[in-house]
Design a protein around this motif. Structure first.
Motif, PDB file in Angstrom:
ATOM      1  N   GLN A  85       1.039  -1.249   0.022  1.00 46.60           N
ATOM      2  CA  GLN A  85      -0.114   0.092  -0.094  1.00 46.60           C
ATOM      3  C   GLN A  85       0.868   1.211   0.068  1.00 46.60           C
ATOM      4  O   GLN A  85       0.487   2.232  -0.759  1.00 46.60           O
ATOM      5  CB  GLN A  85      -0.964   0.060   1.148  1.00 46.60           C
ATOM      6  CG  GLN A  85      -1.852  -1.309   1.023  1.00 46.60           C
ATOM      7  CD  GLN A  85      -2.767  -1.269   2.371  1.00 46.60           C
ATOM      8  OE1 GLN A  85      -3.772  -0.398   2.093  1.00 46.60           O
ATOM      9  NE2 GLN A  85      -2.833  -1.873   3.488  1.00 46.60           N
ATOM     10  N   THR A  88       2.625   1.727  -3.681  1.00 45.68           N
ATOM     11  CA  THR A  88       1.621   2.018  -4.526  1.00 45.68           C
ATOM     12  C   THR A  88       1.148   3.590  -4.458  1.00 45.68           C
ATOM     13  O   THR A  88       1.161   3.994  -5.389  1.00 45.68           O
ATOM     14  CB  THR A  88       0.537   1.035  -4.920  1.00 45.68           C
ATOM     15  OG1 THR A  88      -0.034   0.981  -3.479  1.00 45.68           O
ATOM     16  CG2 THR A  88       0.819  -0.350  -5.410  1.00 45.68           C
TER      17      THR A  88
ATOM     18  N   PRO B 148      -5.984  -5.061  -6.753  1.00 42.52           N
ATOM     19  CA  PRO B 148      -4.864  -4.574  -7.497  1.00 42.52           C
ATOM     20  C   PRO B 148      -4.151  -5.771  -8.277  1.00 42.52           C
ATOM     21  O   PRO B 148      -3.945  -6.849  -7.899  1.00 42.52           O
ATOM     22  CB  PRO B 148      -3.882  -4.378  -6.106  1.00 42.52           C
ATOM     23  CG  PRO B 148      -4.365  -5.123  -4.918  1.00 42.52           C
ATOM     24  CD  PRO B 148      -5.840  -5.598  -5.414  1.00 42.52           C
ATOM     25  N   TYR B 149      -3.788  -5.314  -9.413  1.00 41.09           N
ATOM     26  CA  TYR B 149      -3.059  -6.139 -10.396  1.00 41.09           C
ATOM     27  C   TYR B 149      -2.109  -5.516 -11.171  1.00 41.09           C
ATOM     28  O   TYR B 149      -2.579  -4.353 -11.571  1.00 41.09           O
ATOM     29  CB  TYR B 149      -4.112  -7.151 -11.044  1.00 41.09           C
ATOM     30  CG  TYR B 149      -4.852  -6.607 -12.008  1.00 41.09           C
ATOM     31  CD1 TYR B 149      -4.752  -6.564 -13.406  1.00 41.09           C
ATOM     32  CD2 TYR B 149      -5.961  -5.558 -11.808  1.00 41.09           C
ATOM     33  CE1 TYR B 149      -5.678  -5.836 -14.334  1.00 41.09           C
ATOM     34  CE2 TYR B 149      -6.790  -5.203 -12.615  1.00 41.09           C
ATOM     35  CZ  TYR B 149      -6.439  -5.032 -13.974  1.00 41.09           C
ATOM     36  OH  TYR B 149      -6.909  -4.507 -14.858  1.00 41.09           O
ATOM     37  N   TRP B 157      -3.389   1.758  -9.954  1.00 40.19           N
ATOM     38  CA  TRP B 157      -3.699   1.076  -8.671  1.00 40.19           C
ATOM     39  C   TRP B 157      -4.958   1.446  -8.095  1.00 40.19           C
ATOM     40  O   TRP B 157      -5.472   2.363  -8.355  1.00 40.19           O
ATOM     41  CB  TRP B 157      -2.628   1.054  -7.596  1.00 40.19           C
ATOM     42  CG  TRP B 157      -1.160   0.692  -8.111  1.00 40.19           C
ATOM     43  CD1 TRP B 157      -0.359   1.485  -8.364  1.00 40.19           C
ATOM     44  CD2 TRP B 157      -0.844  -0.699  -8.273  1.00 40.19           C
ATOM     45  NE1 TRP B 157       0.736   0.483  -8.830  1.00 40.19           N
ATOM     46  CE2 TRP B 157       0.607  -0.570  -8.781  1.00 40.19           C
ATOM     47  CE3 TRP B 157      -1.470  -2.044  -8.111  1.00 40.19           C
ATOM     48  CZ2 TRP B 157       1.219  -1.644  -9.006  1.00 40.19           C
ATOM     49  CZ3 TRP B 157      -0.555  -3.071  -8.332  1.00 40.19           C
ATOM     50  CH2 TRP B 157       0.682  -2.853  -8.691  1.00 40.19           C
ATOM     51  N   VAL B 158      -5.450   0.535  -7.312  1.00 35.39           N
ATOM     52  CA  VAL B 158      -6.799   0.607  -6.561  1.00 35.39           C
ATOM     53  C   VAL B 158      -6.623   1.635  -5.475  1.00 35.39           C
ATOM     54  O   VAL B 158      -5.429   1.844  -5.101  1.00 35.39           O
ATOM     55  CB  VAL B 158      -7.533  -0.781  -6.111  1.00 35.39           C
ATOM     56  CG1 VAL B 158      -7.830  -1.688  -7.406  1.00 35.39           C
ATOM     57  CG2 VAL B 158      -6.632  -1.432  -5.364  1.00 35.39           C
TER      58      VAL B 158
END
Lengths: 188, 457
Positions: A85, A88, B148-149, B157-158
């Motif tokens: 997390q 990203t 998420p991929y 991304w989510v």
């Protein structure tokens, strides 16, 4: 300090060749397990329709070491959750939401928790499957009653000092109602 | 008589397995429904629910060919029956985990009679809930966007800070851990069925399902530890799932939703409705499969008590919401609750109150806790009430800050079809499961019987 020991990860051993004694009550199998331990038949096993309380001590099997797997797998899942997390949101694709910090980590907690639990659970079960020798659909069943209401004592051929006739008379002496010598060629 | 039995008799502790059963009787009784040819009653019920399911599948297909405009959702009521059904079914699922995990950790022997069916109920309820979750996005074929991929659209991304993504993670973790827990417990029982099977096809089927389990004490010792670990993992998990479901609402800024009471209130409601569903199913199962010696009145009594306590908690939550709305002095909050009780959906609010708060009060009386028709009706009523609770929460959307944007929500036939369809899917899966797998955990029941003990005590 409490540290994991290799023997806590005791594995199921295939029952190909040896002697099987069948007992009628949990008391009888408990007694048989104690005697087999005294005789030091290495690698002997009991076959039970349900987990009989205290059989581990009677057999001399140490407590399962699987909680260690859960612990480390949980830490692994937790780390992945935090890193994934953070990387990203703060680096790979920074999004400004309501002017909050890019690393607003409070909002990461639910997913960190879920990944911790998921990883801990799944890795523990995978290790259990590996140690218990499952799944294996082609395994020979020694006696159908052993998963219902009777109890088996298994002494493998690989046990130290194994002598067929001696082991048969030993199991009979314990009160085994049926004693069978299992050979690979008898396999159905 | 063993010492343990003498103590139980002296303390007047009821047996968890009645009828003086031996270990073999337990196997025979519980395996019977799996081994006999299904009865006419089973076939009729199964065909009925299967028809409902197939109609539902056809309607779902049509719904996605045409689009979600067929449903009653509008602006501002953008969350309709799909989300009501989602929250309802995921709540039903919670009792299964609660029985198998929390009662396991508290060493409650009586869970063994009901845990298997309750866990199966969890799995099917969560599947139904997840299907509603996927359907309500409108384009279910793009449902994988929630995960998420690595994708071809660059760094995309989510949003991990969105409660909807938390939902995805929570529900999929819950489903996978519950399934693993459930199946792990089933393996020894499937091995029992395999060893009892006489026909070849049946033997082969259970041979594959049982994973080659023989019942080695070494494997049992690992399995027991893992059951404990999974119970310890599932307990916070079950709390987290419904807490996160409540975050879908509570994280918004809408009056009536933006409250800190939501997580515990949702969890209590989930346990409440879940236990009601377990009682409904167990009352039927013990009758149909003749399992009265294993699912005793004591089991039902305990579940009724839990239903009553959680009913009281839910009632307290309803009251607290009103009190805090008034005490906060926030006029929007006050209006939201006034509107809930006396607005256009006030009828739903009073159905909710009478079903959830008033009906479980019958369980204060021992006679009624032991009365099968009373508990059956009460459990159905509670489920109706809990569905309406979620409906009431969702209808908070119909009147928000600006009167100019107020609108009513009228469900269409498609909404009702989806609602009935969820029951069709759930009962189809449950009935199929009852035929293939044992309804009661055979191995675990044996561990609470008087003759279970070895010499070590």
């Amino acid at each position: 300090m409490y540290l994991p020991k290799l023997e806590q990860f005791h594995k199921y051993k295939e029952m190909d060749e040896g002697v099987l004694g069948i007992f009628e009550t949990p008391e009888a199998i408990m007694h048989a397990a104690e005697k087999a331990k005294e005789k030091d038949y290495k690698g002997f096993d009991c076959i039970l329709p349900y987990p009989v309380h205290g059989i581990d001590e009677a057999m001399g099997t140490p407590r399962s070491g699987l909680p260690w797997i859960t612990f480390f797998a949980g830490i692994f899942g937790c780390t992945i959750g935090i890193l994934f997390q953070y990387l990203t949101h703060a680096y790979d694709w920074p999004l400004n939401i309501s002017g909050k910090s890019l690393n607003a980590w409070f909002a990461y907690v639910p997913i960190i928790f879920e990944l911790t639990v998921f990883s801990a659970g799944i890795y523990t079960v995978a290790t259990l499957c590996f140690l218990s020798g499952i799944p294996k659909a082609t395994r020979r069943i020694l006696h159908p009653d052993l998963t219902s209401h009777r109890f088996g004592l298994w002494i493998p051929k690989s046990a130290k000092g194994y002598n067929e006739s001696e082991v048969v008379s030993f199991v009979k002496g314990l009160g085994g109602s049926e004693v069978t010598v299992v050979k690979p060629e008898n396999q159905k | 008589m063993s010492l343990a039995q003498a103590v139980r008799d002296k303390l007047d502790i009821p047996d968890l397995v009645t009828g003086g059963k031996s270990l073999k009787d337990v196997t025979v009784d519980i395996a019977k429904p799996n081994e006999d040819f299904p009865t006419k009653l089973w076939w009729n019920t199964f065909l009925l629910v299967l028809t409902i399911t197939l109609i539902d599948v056809a309607i779902i297909g049509y719904l996605f060919y045409e689009g979600l405009y067929l449903l009653g959702i509008n602006n501002p009521v953008g969350w309709g029956f799909f989300v009501v059904n989602f929250v309802f079914w995921i709540g039903i699922g919670h009792a299964g985990t609660l029985i198998s995990a929390v009662l396991f950790l508290f060493r409650q022997g009586w869970r063994t009679g009901i845990n298997r069916a309750a866990e199966a109920m969890t799995i099917f309820a969560v599947l139904v809930a997840a299907s509603n979750l996927i359907l309500h996005v409108g384009r279910p074929w793009l449902g994988f966007w929630l995960f998420p991929y690595p994708n071809e659209r660059g760094p995309l991304w989510v949003n991990f800070r969105s409660p909807l993504i938390w939902d995805t993670f929570a529900v999929s973790t819950y489903l996978s851990i519950s399934m693993v827990f459930w199946y792990l417990g089933l393996i020894p029982d499937l091995a029992t069925l395999r060893d009892r099977a006489t026909e070849t096809w049946r033997k082969n089927l259970y041979n594959v399902l049982a994973f080659g389990w023989v019942g080695s004490a070494r494997a049992w010792s690992h399995l027991e530890i893992v059951s404990m670990i999974l119970a310890a993992l599932s307990t916070p998990l079950v709390l987290s799932v419904h807490t996160i479901v409540s975050f879908d609402f509570a994280v918004s800024i809408l009056p009536g939703w933006h409250t800190t009471i939501f997580p515990p209130y949702f969890v209590a409601g989930a346990i409440f409705s879940g236990f009601a569903m377990v009682v409904t199913l167990m009352v039927i199962a013990r009758e149909v499969f003749n399992l009265k010696n294993y699912i005793t009145m004591k089991h039902l009594d305990n579940m009724n008590k839990i239903m009553m306590v959680t009913g009281l908690i839910v009632g307290l939550a309803y009251g607290t919401e009103f009190f805090i709305a008034w005490y906060s002095g926030n006029e929007y909050e006050v209006f939201a609750f006034w509107n809930r009780a006396f607005g256009p959906y006030g009828w739903a609010y009073f159905i909710m109150i009478s079903c959830n708060v008033l009906s479980p009060q019958v369980f204060w009386f021992r006679k009624l806790r032991y009365n099968i028709p009373v508990m059956f009706v009460a459990s159905l009523v509670v489920n109706v009430g809990m569905w309406f609770e979620r409906f009431v929460i969702m209808m908070t959307l119909n009147r928000d800050f600006l009167p100019s944007s107020w609108a009513m929500y009228t469900p269409t036939l498609f909404d009702y079809a989806m609602l009935i369809g969820t029951f069709g899917i759930f009962f189809t899966l449950f009935l199929l499961w009852c035929r293939i797998m044992p309804v009661i955990a055979i191995a675990e029941v044996k561990t609470v019987m008087p003759q279970k003990e070895g010499a070590h005590h």
